[in-house]
Every structure is written in C-alpha cells, then in structure tokens.
Design a protein around this motif. Sequence first.
Motif, PDB file in Angstrom:
ATOM      1  N   ASP A 207       0.838  -1.201   0.000  1.00  0.00           N
ATOM      2  CA  ASP A 207       0.000   0.000   0.000  1.00  0.00           C
ATOM      3  C   ASP A 207       0.877   1.256   0.000  1.00  0.00           C
ATOM      4  OD1 ASP A 207      -2.351  -1.367  -0.067  1.00  0.00           O
ATOM      5  OD2 ASP A 207      -2.827  -1.160   2.057  1.00  0.00           O
TER       6      ASP A 207
ATOM      7  N   SER B  80       2.387   1.998  -3.276  1.00  0.00           N
ATOM      8  CA  SER B  80       1.486   2.601  -4.274  1.00  0.00           C
ATOM      9  C   SER B  80       1.479   4.129  -4.161  1.00  0.00           C
ATOM     10  CB  SER B  80       0.074   2.020  -4.145  1.00  0.00           C
ATOM     11  OG  SER B  80      -0.565   2.482  -2.960  1.00  0.00           O
ATOM     12  N   PHE B  81       1.572   4.649  -2.939  1.00  0.00           N
ATOM     13  CA  PHE B  81       1.603   6.105  -2.749  1.00  0.00           C
ATOM     14  C   PHE B  81       2.924   6.684  -3.259  1.00  0.00           C
ATOM     15  CE2 PHE B  81      -1.721   4.849   0.133  1.00  0.00           C
ATOM     16  CZ  PHE B  81      -2.615   5.908   0.094  1.00  0.00           C
TER      17      PHE B  81
ATOM     18  N   PHE C   5       9.377   2.977   5.576  1.00  0.00           N
ATOM     19  CA  PHE C   5       8.225   3.661   6.174  1.00  0.00           C
ATOM     20  C   PHE C   5       7.433   2.716   7.069  1.00  0.00           C
ATOM     21  CE2 PHE C   5       3.706   4.650   6.062  1.00  0.00           C
ATOM     22  CZ  PHE C   5       3.725   5.902   6.652  1.00  0.00           C
TER      23      PHE C   5
ATOM     24  N   ALA D 181       9.312  14.179   1.233  1.00  0.00           N
ATOM     25  CA  ALA D 181       7.897  14.504   1.046  1.00  0.00           C
ATOM     26  C   ALA D 181       6.992  13.635   1.911  1.00  0.00           C
ATOM     27  CB  ALA D 181       7.520  14.348  -0.427  1.00  0.00           C
ATOM     28  N   HIS D 182       7.472  12.439   2.253  1.00  0.00           N
ATOM     29  CA  HIS D 182       6.623  11.518   3.015  1.00  0.00           C
ATOM     30  C   HIS D 182       7.116  11.303   4.446  1.00  0.00           C
ATOM     31  CE1 HIS D 182       5.624  10.610  -1.196  1.00  0.00           C
ATOM     32  NE2 HIS D 182       4.430  10.388  -0.707  1.00  0.00           N
ATOM     33  N   SER D 183       8.019  12.177   4.872  1.00  0.00           N
ATOM     34  CA  SER D 183       8.580  12.090   6.232  1.00  0.00           C
ATOM     35  C   SER D 183       9.138  10.706   6.548  1.00  0.00           C
ATOM     36  CB  SER D 183       7.529  12.473   7.284  1.00  0.00           C
ATOM     37  OG  SER D 183       6.953  13.704   6.974  1.00  0.00           O
TER      38      SER D 183
ATOM     39  N   LYS E  75      -6.560  15.725  -9.069  1.00  0.00           N
ATOM     40  CA  LYS E  75      -6.874  14.498  -8.329  1.00  0.00           C
ATOM     41  C   LYS E  75      -7.640  14.892  -7.056  1.00  0.00           C
ATOM     42  CE  LYS E  75      -2.406  14.597  -6.162  1.00  0.00           C
ATOM     43  NZ  LYS E  75      -1.034  14.227  -6.208  1.00  0.00           N
TER      44      LYS E  75
ATOM     45  N   PRO F 178       1.643  14.984   0.605  1.00  0.00           N
ATOM     46  CA  PRO F 178       1.992  13.565   0.381  1.00  0.00           C
ATOM     47  C   PRO F 178       2.155  12.747   1.659  1.00  0.00           C
ATOM     48  CG  PRO F 178       3.312  14.975  -1.030  1.00  0.00           C
ATOM     49  CD  PRO F 178       2.509  15.890  -0.160  1.00  0.00           C
ATOM     50  N   ASP F 179       2.810  13.330   2.681  1.00  0.00           N
ATOM     51  CA  ASP F 179       3.038  12.515   3.892  1.00  0.00           C
ATOM     52  C   ASP F 179       1.729  12.232   4.621  1.00  0.00           C
ATOM     53  OD1 ASP F 179       2.874  15.228   4.588  1.00  0.00           O
ATOM     54  OD2 ASP F 179       3.978  14.931   6.443  1.00  0.00           O
TER      55      ASP F 179
ATOM     56  N   LEU G 141      -1.240  12.116   3.174  1.00  0.00           N
ATOM     57  CA  LEU G 141      -1.998  11.201   2.312  1.00  0.00           C
ATOM     58  C   LEU G 141      -1.548   9.758   2.568  1.00  0.00           C
ATOM     59  CD1 LEU G 141      -4.048  11.259  -0.086  1.00  0.00           C
ATOM     60  CD2 LEU G 141      -2.071  11.126  -1.596  1.00  0.00           C
ATOM     61  N   LEU G 142      -0.233   9.563   2.614  1.00  0.00           N
ATOM     62  CA  LEU G 142       0.316   8.233   2.869  1.00  0.00           C
ATOM     63  C   LEU G 142      -0.151   7.711   4.231  1.00  0.00           C
ATOM     64  CD1 LEU G 142       2.317   5.864   2.396  1.00  0.00           C
ATOM     65  CD2 LEU G 142       4.151   7.350   3.184  1.00  0.00           C
ATOM     66  N   ARG G 143      -0.153   8.583   5.218  1.00  0.00           N
ATOM     67  CA  ARG G 143      -0.549   8.142   6.561  1.00  0.00           C
ATOM     68  C   ARG G 143      -2.039   7.827   6.643  1.00  0.00           C
ATOM     69  NH1 ARG G 143       4.138  10.081   6.732  1.00  0.00           N
ATOM     70  NH2 ARG G 143       5.620   9.438   8.339  1.00  0.00           N
TER      71      ARG G 143
ATOM     72  N   GLY H 184      -3.722   6.586   4.170  1.00  0.00           N
ATOM     73  CA  GLY H 184      -3.793   5.272   3.524  1.00  0.00           C
ATOM     74  C   GLY H 184      -3.393   4.163   4.478  1.00  0.00           C
ATOM     75  N   MET H 185      -2.308   4.365   5.191  1.00  0.00           N
ATOM     76  CA  MET H 185      -1.804   3.331   6.105  1.00  0.00           C
ATOM     77  C   MET H 185      -2.765   3.102   7.268  1.00  0.00           C
ATOM     78  SD  MET H 185       1.028   2.165   4.951  1.00  0.00           S
ATOM     79  CE  MET H 185       0.188   2.291   3.426  1.00  0.00           C
TER      80      MET H 185
ATOM     81  N   GLY I  51      -5.835   1.409   5.805  1.00  0.00           N
ATOM     82  CA  GLY I  51      -5.614   0.223   4.968  1.00  0.00           C
ATOM     83  C   GLY I  51      -6.051   0.426   3.531  1.00  0.00           C
ATOM     84  N   LEU I  52      -5.791   1.615   2.997  1.00  0.00           N
ATOM     85  CA  LEU I  52      -6.176   1.894   1.612  1.00  0.00           C
ATOM     86  C   LEU I  52      -4.931   2.143   0.761  1.00  0.00           C
ATOM     87  CD1 LEU I  52      -9.071   4.465   2.245  1.00  0.00           C
ATOM     88  CD2 LEU I  52      -9.322   2.068   1.578  1.00  0.00           C
ATOM     89  N   ALA I  53      -4.906   1.583  -0.440  1.00  0.00           N
ATOM     90  CA  ALA I  53      -3.823   1.865  -1.385  1.00  0.00           C
ATOM     91  C   ALA I  53      -4.148   3.184  -2.090  1.00  0.00           C
ATOM     92  CB  ALA I  53      -3.706   0.742  -2.399  1.00  0.00           C
ATOM     93  N   PHE I  54      -3.149   3.728  -2.756  1.00  0.00           N
ATOM     94  CA  PHE I  54      -3.320   5.020  -3.435  1.00  0.00           C
ATOM     95  C   PHE I  54      -4.539   4.997  -4.365  1.00  0.00           C
ATOM     96  CE2 PHE I  54      -2.584   7.867  -7.017  1.00  0.00           C
ATOM     97  CZ  PHE I  54      -2.290   9.067  -6.366  1.00  0.00           C
ATOM     98  N   GLU I  55      -4.641   3.915  -5.131  1.00  0.00           N
ATOM     99  CA  GLU I  55      -5.725   3.834  -6.125  1.00  0.00           C
ATOM    100  C   GLU I  55      -7.101   3.806  -5.464  1.00  0.00           C
ATOM    101  OE1 GLU I  55      -3.174   1.640  -5.939  1.00  0.00           O
ATOM    102  OE2 GLU I  55      -1.973   2.578  -7.521  1.00  0.00           O
TER     103      GLU I  55
ATOM    104  N   LEU J 130      -7.742   5.329  -2.443  1.00  0.00           N
ATOM    105  CA  LEU J 130      -7.962   6.564  -1.695  1.00  0.00           C
ATOM    106  C   LEU J 130      -8.087   7.792  -2.591  1.00  0.00           C
ATOM    107  CD1 LEU J 130      -8.102   7.983   1.067  1.00  0.00           C
ATOM    108  CD2 LEU J 130      -5.604   8.015   1.119  1.00  0.00           C
TER     109      LEU J 130
ATOM    110  N   GLU K 291      -1.812  -7.611  -8.524  1.00  0.00           N
ATOM    111  CA  GLU K 291      -0.522  -6.930  -8.597  1.00  0.00           C
ATOM    112  C   GLU K 291       0.065  -7.041 -10.009  1.00  0.00           C
ATOM    113  OE1 GLU K 291       2.043  -8.534  -5.587  1.00  0.00           O
ATOM    114  OE2 GLU K 291       3.787  -7.543  -6.454  1.00  0.00           O
TER     115      GLU K 291
END
Lengths: 194, 378
Positions: A87, A90-91, A115, A134-136, B3, B47-48, B50-52, B54-55, B58-62, B64, B89
């Motif tokens: 996951d 993907s980001f 991460f 960018a993602h810390s 987006k 970005p950071d 957004l990533l958090r 997702g984590m 439990g969502l992947a970029f696509e 979220l 995958e």
Amino acid sequence: MNEPPQDVLLDSSAYFRLAQSIRPLLQQSFGASPAYSLHVLVELDDEYRTSMRLRHKFEWVAGTEYREDRQLKRYELHGEARSQALDAFSFLVAYADEQKLNLSREDLKALAVGFVKGIPVVTDDISMGKVAEAHSIECWNTVKLLRVMVTAGRIDMDKVVEILEYWDYEKDLPMPKEKLRKVFAEYFGTDCPI
Amino acid sequence: MQKTLNRSALQDALIKAGLNQSGLAEKLKVSREAVSKWLAGESFPQPDKLLRIGMLLGLAFEQLVTLPPAVAVPVVSFRKKSHRKTKDEHLDNARETGELLKRLVKYLPKQELTHPPTLKDPTTDYVYVQAVAAQVRKEMGLEKKEVIDFKDLINKFNQLHAVIIPVLWGERQHHGNALNVFLPDSQTTWVFLNLDSSIVDFKFWMAHELGHSLAPGLLNDEGEDFADSFAQSLLFPEAHAAKLREELQKVNGIGARVGRIRQEARKHVISPYTIRLALEAYEEARQLPATDLGEAGKFMGAVMNFVKGCRTVSQAVFKQLPPEPKAYVAVARSAFGSPFFESLAEFCKHEQGAEAFIHRVLGVSLADAKGLAGELRQ
C-alpha cells in the motif's frame, strides 16, 4: 534489559558502496542503546542477478562471503507488513510519477519498507531523498552511516579515510565532491580527507 | 481536473476503523479543520499525510485517490507461465506498463498508428478458430508450407502493425512469458515477448499474442482462451491433426505414440503438449474416439524433458548472455524488425527520465536501463 536493535535498511547502491570495505557489513550488529543492525532488501539479489552492468561492475557481490552475509540480513516482509508495504509503495510510486523522478521500483520498495517498519533508509540518491522527505521517511546518506558506525565503535577514522579515498579512486562518490566536503564536515566536524 | 480524495471510500474506511473526523485529525496530528476541508474537497492532503491516511485506513493510493479520468485505459492480456493465477498486482503492473507506453506513441513510425483490420466477432468455437487460422495462414502465404517459422510470425506482427518488444525477463517463474497491451486511444498494439523462454514455448507465445492482436476486443479469460486456441490451430491446424491421428492409429503402444508426437513436435519446433491439445480438440469437435496417449501426468513429464532439451531464444540469438546493450538493440531491430527501439531512441533524445522509463517498461535493472539509454542516445 537490552533494547531491541535499531534496524537500518541500505539501498542497493549504498550496499555496493560499502560492503567490500567493511566486512562483513551486515551480520555484525554494532553499538549499544541502541545496537544498530544493517539490512538489505531481498530484491537486491534479483536486481544484481538480472543486471549485466551490476554483475560486471561489482563482481565480488556474487562471492560466497557476501552472499552469506546478505542471506543473514535480508528484509523480506510477509503477511500484514507486506500488505502495508505494498500500500505504501502505491503512494510512493504515484508521487514519483507525478514528480517525474528517475527511480527504480526497488528504490521505492526500500522507502516503502523503511516507512512501514519505521526505520531509516540509507541512500545517496537525490530522487529517493526527495520522495523520503515529502513523506517524512527517515533517510540517511552513506556519510551519515559512516558517522554512526564511527560513533558506535564499529569502524575507526582510518577506515573512513580509506573508504572515501576508495570512492574517489573508483569515481563512485556518493555526491559531488563539493557537497561531500560540506556534508562530511557537518557530520564529522573536521575537514573531508579528499 | 485535479486528483481528489475518493470521499466515499474514505468515509467507509473511517466507519470501519471506528474513527470520526476528530479521531482522524488526532491520529494524523493535524487540525480538525484540515480534515474537514479534505473531506469537503476544498483541499488535498500533503503527500506525507496522504500516505498516513492510507496506512491508517488500509487503503492503497488507487483506492484513496480519484485521478482525473484517463482518455482510455490500456487493455492488457497475458497468461502466466504454467497457467499461474494472475494476481491484481500483476495486472496493475501490466496496466502501468500500458500507461508508460502511451508516452512512446508519438515517436512511432506513422504506419504503426494505423489500425489494420481485426476479427469482427471472434469466438472460441473450434470450426471458427480453424477457419481464422486457415485464413491467416493464407494471408501469410503458407497454404502449401507445413511448418510455420519464426520469420513468418514476425512478418505477420509487422503487417498488423503490432510493435514487438523483445525482453529479457529471465527464466524466472514469477514472470509471464508474454504480454499484449492495446492502447485504445492511439489504437496501437504492443507485444512483449520473453527471449529467455525456451524456443518451443516462444513460438507458441508468439502465435498466442498474434491471436490477441487479431481479437483485441476479447478480454480476460475469453481473450486468453481464444489466443490459446488460435495459436494451437495456427501452428498445428486441423489437417495436420487429422493426418497425425491417422498415423497414430497404426502405432502400437503408448510410448511409441508419444514418441511419434515428440518427433512431430521437433519438426514443427513446438511443444508436444500443443500437438496433444490440437489432437484432442480435433477428436472432440469431430466426435472421434480419443487416441490413448496414456496418463496426462506421464505425458507432461515427457513434455518437460522435451522443453528442457531445447535452447532458449536468447541462447540462440546472442553470442553472450546477458547481451551487451548494443547486441540487444541490434537483435530487436534485425531479427524482429521492430520499430520499438527506434521510438525509444527518439524518446531518450527528447524526454527526461528515460532511464527510469526503460527500467519500468522493459523490466530491467536501473543500471542496465542506463546502459541501454546510453546506447540509444548514440
């Protein structure tokens, strides 16, 4: 009671840059509170095996001594951690694409694993540094790793000088010389030997 | 169009996680207002963050993020080695490759941008597939030629303006041996063929991919089944199957019959398995008693031994393995007549990030991609 070791993940370039000079690089943990434990991704061997250039440039990587060292300290995620890393990956891919950064999937995987596990990733790649920032995600360059190893008593300054001279001779400096001098002075508080 | 967050997926995930906006804000160490603005579509997370998110959920970029609608989604088709299950995958990777190929379209020779006729209403019916294969053989000028060779197949790909991409994916199990990508917006077809496959498997995959190129509208399992039947019928058509069956009726003993099939396989440079399937399909369609070729497991053992004894295409075409970038590009151009590397050379000269592009499209390491980019820029 001892603290759990602080894992540190090396990207393939960082491994190739250091593993021949500090032997064995990975299996020997070092320092106390925390003890550092260096790792590489399991994909490093795939990358090496399928790359003619890597095999030619770093022939020694295929040697038994190095293979065994990597086998002991390879990060291969399973189950929930693997799913989380996918996951996170993907980001990072989406960001790297958007920013048009020149990064391999292995590079991004290393950052994703860093991460998810909350561990520093050692890389000298500028683009990887941008994605990490960018993602810390905590990112070290190889000079910082050398500093940590000196502080922890894993290597001494003579070894650091030897490594820097070797990189210089091999034209494999982790960054342009001017920048290297600045970074070195920042971490070691002395002039860079090269 | 920018987006945006997929707000319904986000809301669902929040409920599932037992979180409200305040809870999410607390977990991410941001203000409740920031979360409120994200959910209202008034701003987009850094970005950071957004990533958090997702984590945390439990969502992947696509899942979220909703991207601006693409002009058209690449159509990909591939079957893994030994019919391995295709995972999401793998499909994602193949689609990502398709998205990347869009950037090469403008560097293709003009003729590659036209779309030759494809089949109107393809099905997997035996009689229909045999008729298509016969028609294609005729178009290839092979009516009187028994054995199809590689050059015949390559010429047909070029007639169909399909761009062949010879790749060195290794003999690793987790890679597919071929991948067909159709880009609807440019109407271009791209065919990846793994040179590290055994020569008999490679021929089958080429014919299989030709099937996809003729029927780009058939998707998923239906598309794979058509491509398999087409490949089998093209390489070993009904007339061959009928003749072989007649001969096998006169051969005593399973071992001798399997030996005869191996002999035929050697002549056609295809797998004995392809011949067995062609024979079985013929017998079923014409309601003939099945020829006894023994247990499938034992037969497969013989097939494996046969395939193991064959060289890979890369062993046949390169003096050294892995090849130098120069030799690799030369083979792609001369043996496959593919415009791929011409287009890639133009891309390398005009675009940034060519190394990462090559790495991801061809599945080679970044180090090898750098070598190739250097060669193509010369």
